[in-house]
Design a protein around this motif. Structure first.
Motif, PDB file in Angstrom:
ATOM      1  N   GLY A  71       0.841  -1.190   0.000  1.00 29.87           N
ATOM      2  CA  GLY A  71       0.000   0.000   0.000  1.00 29.87           C
ATOM      3  C   GLY A  71       0.872   1.234   0.000  1.00 29.87           C
ATOM      4  N   SER A  72       0.334   2.331   0.517  1.00 30.72           N
ATOM      5  CA  SER A  72       1.077   3.579   0.466  1.00 30.72           C
ATOM      6  C   SER A  72       0.948   4.344   1.773  1.00 30.72           C
ATOM      7  N   PHE A  73       1.872   5.244   1.968  1.00 30.21           N
ATOM      8  CA  PHE A  73       1.824   6.172   3.082  1.00 30.21           C
ATOM      9  C   PHE A  73       2.379   7.490   2.603  1.00 30.21           C
ATOM     10  N   PRO A  74       1.758   8.601   2.881  1.00 29.72           N
ATOM     11  CA  PRO A  74       0.429   8.721   3.491  1.00 29.72           C
ATOM     12  C   PRO A  74      -0.654   8.454   2.462  1.00 29.72           C
ATOM     13  N   THR A  75      -1.830   8.044   2.950  1.00 26.31           N
ATOM     14  CA  THR A  75      -2.955   7.870   2.042  1.00 26.31           C
ATOM     15  C   THR A  75      -3.504   9.240   1.712  1.00 26.31           C
ATOM     16  N   SER A  76      -4.076   9.363   0.550  1.00 29.82           N
ATOM     17  CA  SER A  76      -4.643  10.630   0.104  1.00 29.82           C
ATOM     18  C   SER A  76      -5.983  10.872   0.765  1.00 29.82           C
ATOM     19  N   GLU A  77      -6.228  12.127   1.182  1.00 30.87           N
ATOM     20  CA  GLU A  77      -7.528  12.459   1.766  1.00 30.87           C
ATOM     21  C   GLU A  77      -8.644  12.301   0.742  1.00 30.87           C
ATOM     22  N   ASN A  78      -8.333  12.521  -0.515  1.00 28.09           N
ATOM     23  CA  ASN A  78      -9.340  12.393  -1.568  1.00 28.09           C
ATOM     24  C   ASN A  78      -9.071  11.147  -2.394  1.00 28.09           C
ATOM     25  N   GLY A  79      -8.621  10.104  -1.729  1.00 24.00           N
ATOM     26  CA  GLY A  79      -8.215   8.886  -2.416  1.00 24.00           C
ATOM     27  C   GLY A  79      -9.352   8.130  -3.059  1.00 24.00           C
ATOM     28  N   PHE A  80      -8.991   7.203  -3.925  1.00 27.29           N
ATOM     29  CA  PHE A  80      -9.941   6.399  -4.684  1.00 27.29           C
ATOM     30  C   PHE A  80     -10.880   5.635  -3.768  1.00 27.29           C
ATOM     31  N   VAL A  81     -10.373   5.086  -2.686  1.00 27.08           N
ATOM     32  CA  VAL A  81     -11.189   4.267  -1.789  1.00 27.08           C
ATOM     33  C   VAL A  81     -12.311   5.097  -1.181  1.00 27.08           C
ATOM     34  N   GLU A  82     -11.979   6.286  -0.682  1.00 23.49           N
ATOM     35  CA  GLU A  82     -12.993   7.122  -0.048  1.00 23.49           C
ATOM     36  C   GLU A  82     -14.069   7.544  -1.053  1.00 23.49           C
ATOM     37  N   LYS A  83     -13.663   7.951  -2.245  1.00 22.37           N
ATOM     38  CA  LYS A  83     -14.637   8.357  -3.265  1.00 22.37           C
ATOM     39  C   LYS A  83     -15.553   7.195  -3.621  1.00 22.37           C
ATOM     40  N   THR A  84     -14.995   6.016  -3.737  1.00 21.70           N
ATOM     41  CA  THR A  84     -15.782   4.838  -4.077  1.00 21.70           C
ATOM     42  C   THR A  84     -16.775   4.515  -2.968  1.00 21.70           C
ATOM     43  N   ALA A  85     -16.341   4.622  -1.721  1.00 18.37           N
ATOM     44  CA  ALA A  85     -17.222   4.330  -0.594  1.00 18.37           C
ATOM     45  C   ALA A  85     -18.388   5.315  -0.552  1.00 18.37           C
ATOM     46  N   ILE A  86     -18.122   6.581  -0.795  1.00 22.64           N
ATOM     47  CA  ILE A  86     -19.184   7.579  -0.766  1.00 22.64           C
ATOM     48  C   ILE A  86     -20.155   7.354  -1.917  1.00 22.64           C
ATOM     49  N   SER A  87     -19.656   7.046  -3.115  1.00 25.10           N
ATOM     50  CA  SER A  87     -20.564   6.789  -4.230  1.00 25.10           C
ATOM     51  C   SER A  87     -21.375   5.529  -3.972  1.00 25.10           C
ATOM     52  N   TYR A  88     -20.803   4.564  -3.259  1.00 22.69           N
ATOM     53  CA  TYR A  88     -21.539   3.354  -2.898  1.00 22.69           C
ATOM     54  C   TYR A  88     -22.726   3.700  -2.010  1.00 22.69           C
ATOM     55  N   ILE A  89     -22.514   4.579  -1.052  1.00 28.46           N
ATOM     56  CA  ILE A  89     -23.586   4.969  -0.139  1.00 28.46           C
ATOM     57  C   ILE A  89     -24.659   5.760  -0.890  1.00 28.46           C
ATOM     58  N   GLU A  90     -24.246   6.606  -1.822  1.00 28.40           N
ATOM     59  CA  GLU A  90     -25.214   7.393  -2.581  1.00 28.40           C
ATOM     60  C   GLU A  90     -26.128   6.500  -3.420  1.00 28.40           C
ATOM     61  N   ASN A  91     -25.627   5.373  -3.847  1.00 28.51           N
ATOM     62  CA  ASN A  91     -26.420   4.457  -4.657  1.00 28.51           C
ATOM     63  C   ASN A  91     -26.938   3.337  -3.755  1.00 28.51           C
ATOM     64  N   SER A  92     -28.031   3.601  -3.050  1.00 30.55           N
ATOM     65  CA  SER A  92     -28.534   2.649  -2.057  1.00 30.55           C
ATOM     66  C   SER A  92     -29.096   1.378  -2.683  1.00 30.55           C
ATOM     67  N   ASN A  93     -29.272   1.334  -4.008  1.00 35.53           N
ATOM     68  CA  ASN A  93     -29.757   0.124  -4.658  1.00 35.53           C
ATOM     69  C   ASN A  93     -28.714  -0.985  -4.647  1.00 35.53           C
ATOM     70  N   GLN A  94     -27.498  -0.684  -4.267  1.00 37.71           N
ATOM     71  CA  GLN A  94     -26.434  -1.680  -4.286  1.00 37.71           C
ATOM     72  C   GLN A  94     -26.290  -2.418  -2.956  1.00 37.71           C
ATOM     73  N   VAL A  95     -27.260  -2.304  -2.069  1.00 34.32           N
ATOM     74  CA  VAL A  95     -27.168  -2.948  -0.763  1.00 34.32           C
ATOM     75  C   VAL A  95     -26.959  -4.450  -0.906  1.00 34.32           C
ATOM     76  N   ASN A  96     -27.612  -5.077  -1.871  1.00 38.64           N
ATOM     77  CA  ASN A  96     -27.470  -6.523  -2.056  1.00 38.64           C
ATOM     78  C   ASN A  96     -26.066  -6.919  -2.494  1.00 38.64           C
ATOM     79  N   ASP A  97     -25.294  -5.967  -2.994  1.00 40.33           N
ATOM     80  CA  ASP A  97     -23.934  -6.249  -3.438  1.00 40.33           C
ATOM     81  C   ASP A  97     -22.902  -6.004  -2.338  1.00 40.33           C
ATOM     82  N   LEU A  98     -23.357  -5.799  -1.117  1.00 36.41           N
ATOM     83  CA  LEU A  98     -22.452  -5.425  -0.026  1.00 36.41           C
ATOM     84  C   LEU A  98     -21.273  -6.367   0.105  1.00 36.41           C
TER      85      LEU A  98
END
Length: 149
Positions: A71-98
């Motif tokens: 992995g990396s250090f330091p992680t980016s505050e606006n990193g790919f993982v965080e953006k993906t997690a937020i878009s996942y929450i915005e799309n609540s239809n994906q609950v079954n894909d948890l």
């Protein structure tokens, strides 16, 4: 098994990044200075409690990077993982894909405050007074991580 020599180098990288001495670092994560001294000298290996304290107090430190250099250090505050997690929450239809393989692969590390704030902004009127107590992420290898706001 953690390679203590390389772990110590990563720990020193954290000291340098935050401009901390070993004593200040020990104070910040609430451990005895002797614990840090014993780790740095190679006398002791890091405990799980020690690792968790580092991760909780320094959000830019990735668990896999700290343990084995992946992995990396330091992680980016606006990193790919965080953006993906937020878009996942915005799309609540994906609950079954948890527990899908894609979601598990993406959810390496989520900054607690950003995800908590996003969820609290999206609550229904009935749940306005409710507060998030814990977020749990399950990984494909059977492990999980608790995030407390």
């Amino acid at each position: 098994m953690i390679d203590t020599e390389h772990f110590v180098k990563r720990l020193e990288t954290i000291f340098d990044y935050y401009g901390l001495t070993a004593s200040l670092f020990a104070e910040k994560i609430n451990v005895q200075r002797s614990s840090i001294s014993h780790l740095l000298s190679g006398r002791n290996k890091p405990s799980l409690d020690f690792i968790l304290k580092v991760i909780e107090n320094f959000p830019e430190v990735e668990l896999l990077w700290l343990l084995n250099g992946k992995g990396s250090f330091p992680t980016s505050e606006n990193g790919f993982v965080e953006k993906t997690a937020i878009s996942y929450i915005e799309n609540s239809n994906q609950v079954n894909d948890l527990f899908s393989q894609e979601t598990v692969a993406i959810e390496k590390r989520i900054e607690k405050s950003a995800i908590t704030q996003k969820i609290q902004n999206d609550v229904t009127p009935k749940a306005i007074d409710s507060k998030i107590e814990c977020i749990v992420i399950f990984y494909a290898d059977g492990t999980f991580k608790n995030y407390l706001p």
